[in-house]
Design an enzyme around this catalytic site. Structure first.
Site, PDB file in Angstrom:
ATOM      1  N   ARG A  87      -0.637   8.152  -1.950  1.00 44.78           N
ATOM      2  CA  ARG A  87       0.727   8.390  -1.495  1.00 44.78           C
ATOM      3  C   ARG A  87       1.280   7.061  -0.962  1.00 44.78           C
ATOM      4  O   ARG A  87       0.766   6.500   0.005  1.00 44.78           O
ATOM      5  CB  ARG A  87       0.746   9.453  -0.403  1.00 44.78           C
ATOM      6  CG  ARG A  87       2.045   9.559   0.409  1.00 44.78           C
ATOM      7  CD  ARG A  87       3.278   9.865  -0.437  1.00 44.78           C
ATOM      8  NE  ARG A  87       3.146  11.039  -1.248  1.00 44.78           N
ATOM      9  CZ  ARG A  87       3.352  12.293  -0.816  1.00 44.78           C
ATOM     10  NH1 ARG A  87       3.683  12.499   0.453  1.00 44.78           N
ATOM     11  NH2 ARG A  87       3.233  13.307  -1.637  1.00 44.78           N
ATOM     12  N   LYS A 120       8.516  16.516  -9.920  1.00 37.77           N
ATOM     13  CA  LYS A 120       7.715  16.222 -11.121  1.00 37.77           C
ATOM     14  C   LYS A 120       8.556  15.465 -12.141  1.00 37.77           C
ATOM     15  O   LYS A 120       8.106  14.470 -12.723  1.00 37.77           O
ATOM     16  CB  LYS A 120       7.204  17.520 -11.732  1.00 37.77           C
ATOM     17  CG  LYS A 120       6.542  18.499 -10.770  1.00 37.77           C
ATOM     18  CD  LYS A 120       5.283  17.973 -10.150  1.00 37.77           C
ATOM     19  CE  LYS A 120       4.521  19.039  -9.369  1.00 37.77           C
ATOM     20  NZ  LYS A 120       5.216  19.578  -8.198  1.00 37.77           N
ATOM     21  N   GLU A 134       4.338  11.583  -9.432  1.00 44.31           N
ATOM     22  CA  GLU A 134       5.402  12.361  -8.788  1.00 44.31           C
ATOM     23  C   GLU A 134       6.230  11.450  -7.896  1.00 44.31           C
ATOM     24  O   GLU A 134       5.738  10.427  -7.402  1.00 44.31           O
ATOM     25  CB  GLU A 134       4.841  13.513  -7.939  1.00 44.31           C
ATOM     26  CG  GLU A 134       4.182  14.612  -8.741  1.00 44.31           C
ATOM     27  CD  GLU A 134       3.851  15.836  -7.896  1.00 44.31           C
ATOM     28  OE1 GLU A 134       4.445  15.997  -6.800  1.00 44.31           O
ATOM     29  OE2 GLU A 134       3.007  16.642  -8.330  1.00 44.31           O
ATOM     30  N   ASP A 194       3.544   9.429  -5.651  1.00 35.88           N
ATOM     31  CA  ASP A 194       2.152   9.776  -5.911  1.00 35.88           C
ATOM     32  C   ASP A 194       1.666   8.946  -7.081  1.00 35.88           C
ATOM     33  O   ASP A 194       2.277   8.964  -8.165  1.00 35.88           O
ATOM     34  CB  ASP A 194       2.009  11.264  -6.220  1.00 35.88           C
ATOM     35  CG  ASP A 194       2.187  12.138  -4.994  1.00 35.88           C
ATOM     36  OD1 ASP A 194       2.273  11.580  -3.881  1.00 35.88           O
ATOM     37  OD2 ASP A 194       2.247  13.369  -5.147  1.00 35.88           O
ATOM     38  N   LYS A 210       0.756  21.829 -14.864  1.00 36.71           N
ATOM     39  CA  LYS A 210       1.291  22.301 -13.588  1.00 36.71           C
ATOM     40  C   LYS A 210       2.723  22.790 -13.754  1.00 36.71           C
ATOM     41  O   LYS A 210       3.437  22.375 -14.668  1.00 36.71           O
ATOM     42  CB  LYS A 210       1.211  21.219 -12.516  1.00 36.71           C
ATOM     43  CG  LYS A 210       1.752  19.858 -12.886  1.00 36.71           C
ATOM     44  CD  LYS A 210       1.370  18.833 -11.796  1.00 36.71           C
ATOM     45  CE  LYS A 210       1.717  17.421 -12.201  1.00 36.71           C
ATOM     46  NZ  LYS A 210       1.325  16.432 -11.168  1.00 36.71           N
ATOM     47  N   ARG A 252      -5.688  10.171  -1.203  1.00 35.30           N
ATOM     48  CA  ARG A 252      -6.177  11.521  -0.912  1.00 35.30           C
ATOM     49  C   ARG A 252      -7.265  11.831  -1.941  1.00 35.30           C
ATOM     50  O   ARG A 252      -6.978  11.985  -3.126  1.00 35.30           O
ATOM     51  CB  ARG A 252      -5.013  12.498  -0.955  1.00 35.30           C
ATOM     52  CG  ARG A 252      -3.998  12.193   0.142  1.00 35.30           C
ATOM     53  CD  ARG A 252      -2.605  12.666  -0.147  1.00 35.30           C
ATOM     54  NE  ARG A 252      -2.056  12.107  -1.369  1.00 35.30           N
ATOM     55  CZ  ARG A 252      -0.927  12.532  -1.919  1.00 35.30           C
ATOM     56  NH1 ARG A 252      -0.234  13.498  -1.353  1.00 35.30           N
ATOM     57  NH2 ARG A 252      -0.473  11.979  -3.027  1.00 35.30           N
ATOM     58  N   ARG A 258      -8.493  18.282  -7.271  1.00 35.91           N
ATOM     59  CA  ARG A 258      -7.203  17.937  -6.668  1.00 35.91           C
ATOM     60  C   ARG A 258      -7.426  17.133  -5.391  1.00 35.91           C
ATOM     61  O   ARG A 258      -8.287  17.465  -4.586  1.00 35.91           O
ATOM     62  CB  ARG A 258      -6.410  19.211  -6.343  1.00 35.91           C
ATOM     63  CG  ARG A 258      -6.075  20.045  -7.563  1.00 35.91           C
ATOM     64  CD  ARG A 258      -5.517  21.399  -7.170  1.00 35.91           C
ATOM     65  NE  ARG A 258      -6.490  22.178  -6.409  1.00 35.91           N
ATOM     66  CZ  ARG A 258      -6.215  23.350  -5.845  1.00 35.91           C
ATOM     67  NH1 ARG A 258      -5.000  23.861  -5.946  1.00 35.91           N
ATOM     68  NH2 ARG A 258      -7.149  23.994  -5.175  1.00 35.91           N
ATOM     69  N   ASN A 267       8.237  12.268  -4.515  1.00 29.75           N
ATOM     70  CA  ASN A 267       8.470  13.317  -3.525  1.00 29.75           C
ATOM     71  C   ASN A 267       9.666  12.961  -2.645  1.00 29.75           C
ATOM     72  O   ASN A 267       9.657  11.933  -1.973  1.00 29.75           O
ATOM     73  CB  ASN A 267       7.222  13.497  -2.661  1.00 29.75           C
ATOM     74  CG  ASN A 267       6.065  14.084  -3.444  1.00 29.75           C
ATOM     75  OD1 ASN A 267       5.911  15.295  -3.508  1.00 29.75           O
ATOM     76  ND2 ASN A 267       5.267  13.222  -4.058  1.00 29.75           N
TER      77      ASN A 267
END
Length: 321
Positions: free
Chosen positions: A215, A130, A286, A278, A165, A230, A238, A288
């Site tokens: 992604r 994050k 984000e 993301d 979050k 997604r 979400r 990842n």
């Protein structure tokens, strides 16, 4: 394909017996490594250790097959000392807790002994998924990270609607969408911050999430030309596949490529060979680095071999011309 000497590919992953091979990126990496003639070694979960000052692991030789329900065979367990000619794939899922950090410290020692660790263990320690996005504020929506519930509440009020979050979740867990004045906002913030003990992240709600949380995969800083959007389903906000989102492949937009160009050079500099960005709408949310996924889905939709690109780069680094 250039010929390289076989490498010992040592995989640190969640239990291989439990993975869903149709969507498991680690499995895609193992299939490709085996196809290229490299030797596979599976680290027993919890099997990293230091013995007499050397990093080592309890491993078994591994063979993989793209057959659901019969996707692997393990040989006998033995102790492997890390060294040159080895590539270690560090692919366990979050949380990035004390046990995970200790494993990365062992892998830093393995690196010092000559093994190549993907992704670099120092980067795994440094890049909270994050917070790492916030190293590129030009790419991000308005964001606040704080333990102060009053400050987080004021952020929601200022923006009208926000996503809240924790810093250590994955797969969409413990993510809340909250509106200013919402009766549950106080308890959401109390829960996320544990009464002010833990940091929480508040980000302006992006309605573009309805069109998908994209992604984007980076291979040594360079983006794959397609991303996986997604898309939330039903009454879910979400997009995470783990939360029931539907995956739809798309070509990168000019903005996606711009974001990748902002982030990619730093990822390459830090030895982060496989990274997942993301992106919602025009914004990075984000970065990842622990176990980015979506290779299997993109390969299937577009006839790609993303794992092949990664191993080409690994082989070039292992055998510089």
């Amino acid at each position: 394909m250039p010929h390289f000497a076989p490498l010992d590919v040592v995989v640190v992953m969640d239990p291989i017996s439990t993975i869903k091979i149709a969507k498991d990126t680690t499995f895609a990496l193992l299939l490709e490594a085996q196809r290229r003639g490299h030797r596979l070694h599976y680290v027993r979960p919890g099997g990293l250790a230091i013995q007499d000052g050397r990093a080592c692991a309890t491993v078994a030789p591994l063979q993989v097959r793209d057959v659901a329900g019969d996707h692997y065979t393990l040989g006998d367990w033995s102790t492997l000392s890390f060294g040159s000619g080895q590539v270690v794939l560090m692919r366990t899922d979050p949380p990035v807790d004390a046990d995970y950090l200790h494993d990365t410290q062992i892998l830093s020692l393995a690196q010092a002994q000559g093994a190549r660790v993907v992704n670099d263990p120092q980067g795994l320690r440094d890049f909270n998924e994050k917070l790492a996005a916030l190293l590129f504020p030009q790419c991000c929506p308005p964001t606040l990270v704080s333990r102060d519930a009053a400050a987080l509440k004021a952020f929601v009020a200022a923006h009208g609607e926000a996503v809240l979050k924790p810093l250590d979740g994955m797969g969409g867990r413990s993510i809340f969408r909250a509106r200013a004045g919402e009766a549950n906002l106080n308890v959401i913030l109390e829960t996320l911050t544990a009464g002010g003990r833990h940091l929480a992240l508040a980000q302006r709600y992006l309605p573009e999430i309805a069109d998908g949380d994209k992604r984007i995969l980076l291979i040594d800083g360079e983006p794959v030309e397609y991303c996986l959007a997604r898309i939330p389903q039903g009454d879910e906000f979400r997009g995470n596949l783990a939360a029931g989102g539907r995956g739809e492949g798309r070509p990168l937009t000019p903005r996606d490529r711009w974001i990748a160009a902002q982030v990619g050079p730093e990822m390459r500099r830090r030895g982060m060979l496989l990274v997942g960005l993301d992106v919602i709408g025009d914004y990075l949310t984000e970065v990842n680095v622990t176990s980015p996924t979506c290779i299997r889905e993109l390969d299937a939709q577009f006839g790609l071999n993303i794992a092949g690109r990664l191993f080409e780069r690994i082989e070039q680094l292992a055998f510089p011309q």
